[in-house]
Design an enzyme around this catalytic site. Structure first.
Site, mmCIF file in Angstrom:
data_model
loop_
_atom_site.group_PDB
_atom_site.id
_atom_site.type_symbol
_atom_site.label_atom_id
_atom_site.label_comp_id
_atom_site.label_asym_id
_atom_site.label_seq_id
_atom_site.Cartn_x
_atom_site.Cartn_y
_atom_site.Cartn_z
ATOM 1 N N ASP A 91 0.845 -1.191 0.000
ATOM 2 C CA ASP A 91 0.000 0.000 0.000
ATOM 3 C C ASP A 91 0.883 1.245 0.000
ATOM 4 O OD1 ASP A 91 0.777 -0.608 2.730
ATOM 5 O OD2 ASP A 91 -0.589 0.980 3.363
ATOM 6 N N GLU A 154 0.192 -0.775 5.761
ATOM 7 C CA GLU A 154 1.259 -0.196 6.578
ATOM 8 C C GLU A 154 1.104 1.301 6.750
ATOM 9 O OE1 GLU A 154 5.113 1.547 7.720
ATOM 10 O OE2 GLU A 154 3.973 1.917 5.873
ATOM 11 N N GLU A 155 0.596 1.980 5.726
ATOM 12 C CA GLU A 155 0.511 3.438 5.768
ATOM 13 C C GLU A 155 -0.710 3.955 6.522
ATOM 14 O OE1 GLU A 155 2.953 5.048 4.988
ATOM 15 O OE2 GLU A 155 3.977 4.314 3.208
ATOM 16 N N GLU A 157 -4.191 2.306 9.240
ATOM 17 C CA GLU A 157 -4.411 1.534 10.472
ATOM 18 C C GLU A 157 -4.074 0.071 10.213
ATOM 19 O OE1 GLU A 157 -5.116 2.803 13.404
ATOM 20 O OE2 GLU A 157 -5.065 4.804 12.514
#
Length: 448
Positions: A91, A154-155, A157
């Site tokens: 992501d 990862e970027e 929640e």
């Protein structure tokens, strides 16, 4: 394979690796709430097929209660060989037009400086490309057991901490090879060994029961926004250093950034001075920093001649490696509650306590990684820190207490501009990273 054969094969693979990277950058896999889900699922499917093609034949999208699926796979190595887990994330951050991109963030663009521009080119689709290239060096048959764990949130929640806590058997390994970092400058190798943590809170300042006419009451009656501004100003001293009693601080002794390199990567406006004292490395990695990352009050468009009764700010404080996030946030909250001007009422709501992280530097994996970087770059690597935090690492450390962590990546700090406009990656960093990881797998397998 000997080291020269690895370097030669990596160079041969680069056209294919960069084609894969460009295909992935073109997919707007923003996992933030409010963004379309289809591109993220498309990215997961494309990434899955790529890793199946390089040897992870059993790789699959894992079931999770909420959010986008992590990808997991495993290649079994020779009997008795150590196990290495490769990590990256598929992501990316949003890329809104107001960031000021000079090219379309979803169209990978090669510019005159040789870099590839686009959202995720460095963070972290460049890391995914490096993992793909590393497996291709070995034709999908690495010299040790290799596990794969790719995150899809990862970027935002993250759901991966809960996933690995529910499936601790999947992440058992000897070393985690985390490809989501980078050198300070392209061509200058470092291992990231320390990450700051992150604590946050929302502070609400109240001075009035309701808005008042600023002409009739302005002067004696305190405005909440002005009170909040004065409160926030107490968080730093005149040099810009954090001025909170009880907050941990240290000096950085590893590799450092020059002021020029930092300015080049940060794009400060003309005449703007750097804040804080001490080396750039200390200010970035071993001292705390505080930012006001959000503000709630009347907008300019909706403003009128009234005193503001209530204003709120979200405060983020990066904390140093080795610090206890609960105690650090305690100190910040105590400061906010005790420094309000004019008797203003202050309420503080705690919102985040992400721990910092320190890597072991005395184990066989760290030694093998240093040797691999020297082979790939032709020079001794240094140790660097990271201002960002990855809470997942602490969770993995607790689940696999004997494992080492190697933190590398293609995101050169001076120019990559991750999370900002015109994010880019230097293809030579991806090539050297492939060599580094392949040599590391050979060296670590031999040591094991």
């Amino acid at each position: 394979m000997d080291h020269q054969d690895i370097a030669t094969k990596a160079a041969t693979l680069m056209p294919e690796v960069l084609r894969d990277l460009e295909r992935l950058v073109a997919i707007p896999s923003v996992a933030f709430p409010g963004y379309p889900a289809e591109p993220v699922h498309a990215m997961a499917a494309e990434t899955l097929e790529l890793f199946r093609s390089v040897g992870f034949e059993n790789a699959e999208l894992m079931d999770v209660p909420t959010g986008y699926p992590p990808i997991y796979g495993e290649i079994t190595g020779p009997p008795g060989a150590p196990t290495v887990l490769l990590y990256a994330h598929y992501d990316v951050q949003p890329a809104p037009p107001e960031q000021g991109w000079s090219s379309d963030p979803w169209t990978p663009t090669r510019k005159d400086d040789g870099r590839i521009y686009g959202r995720g080119a460095a963070d972290d689709k460049g890391g995914i490309a490096a993992h793909l290239g590393t497996l291709r060096v070995f034709d999908g048959k690495p010299p040790c057991t290799v596990k794969l764990l790719l995150e899809g949130m990862e970027e935002t929640e993250s759901n991966l901490e809960a996933f690995v806590e529910a499936h601790p058997d999947l992440v058992q390994c000897d070393v985690f090879l985390v490809c989501d970092m980078g050198n300070l400058e392209a061509g200058e190798p470092v291992l990231t060994t320390a990450l700051r943590g992150d604590v946050a809170c929302i502070v609400t300042v109240k001075t009035l029961e309701h808005p008042l006419h600023s002409g009739v009451h302005g002067g004696p009656a305190p405005d909440a926004m002005m009170a909040l501004a004065r409160l926030l100003a107490t968080l730093h001293d005149e040099n810009g250093d954090v001025a909170i009693d009880g907050v941990s601080s240290d000096e950085w002794t590893g590799a450092d950034l020059t002021e020029g390199a930092f300015r080049a990567g940060a794009d400060l406006l003309d005449g703007v001075q750097l804040t804080g004292t001490g080396s750039i490395g200390s200010r970035l990695w071993s001292r705390p920093s505080i930012s006001a990352i959000g503000l709630d009050m009347t907008t300019i468009a909706g403003s009128s001649n009234v005193l503001i009764p209530e204003a709120r700010a979200k405060i983020s404080m990066r904390i140093v490696p080795g610090a206890d996030p609960v105690k650090e946030l305690d100190a910040l909250v105590a400061h906010l509650e005790s420094h309000a001007p004019w008797g203003a009422q202050v309420e503080v709501t705690r919102t985040k306590e992400a721990p910092p992280f320190l890597c072991r530097t005395d184990g066989p994996a760290y030694a093998a990684a240093r040797a691999a970087l020297k082979t790939a770059y032709g020079k001794e690597p240094g140790d660097a820190g990271s201002g960002g935090s990855i809470p997942l690492l602490r969770t993995l450390e607790q689940l696999v207490p004997g494992a080492e962590f190697i933190l590398v990546g293609p995101e050169d700090v001076a120019k990559a501009r991750i999370h900002a406009s015109d994010e880019s990656v230097d293809p030579s960093e991806i090539e050297k990273l492939i060599v580094t990881q392949a040599v590391f797998l050979e060296e670590f397998a031999s040591a094991g």
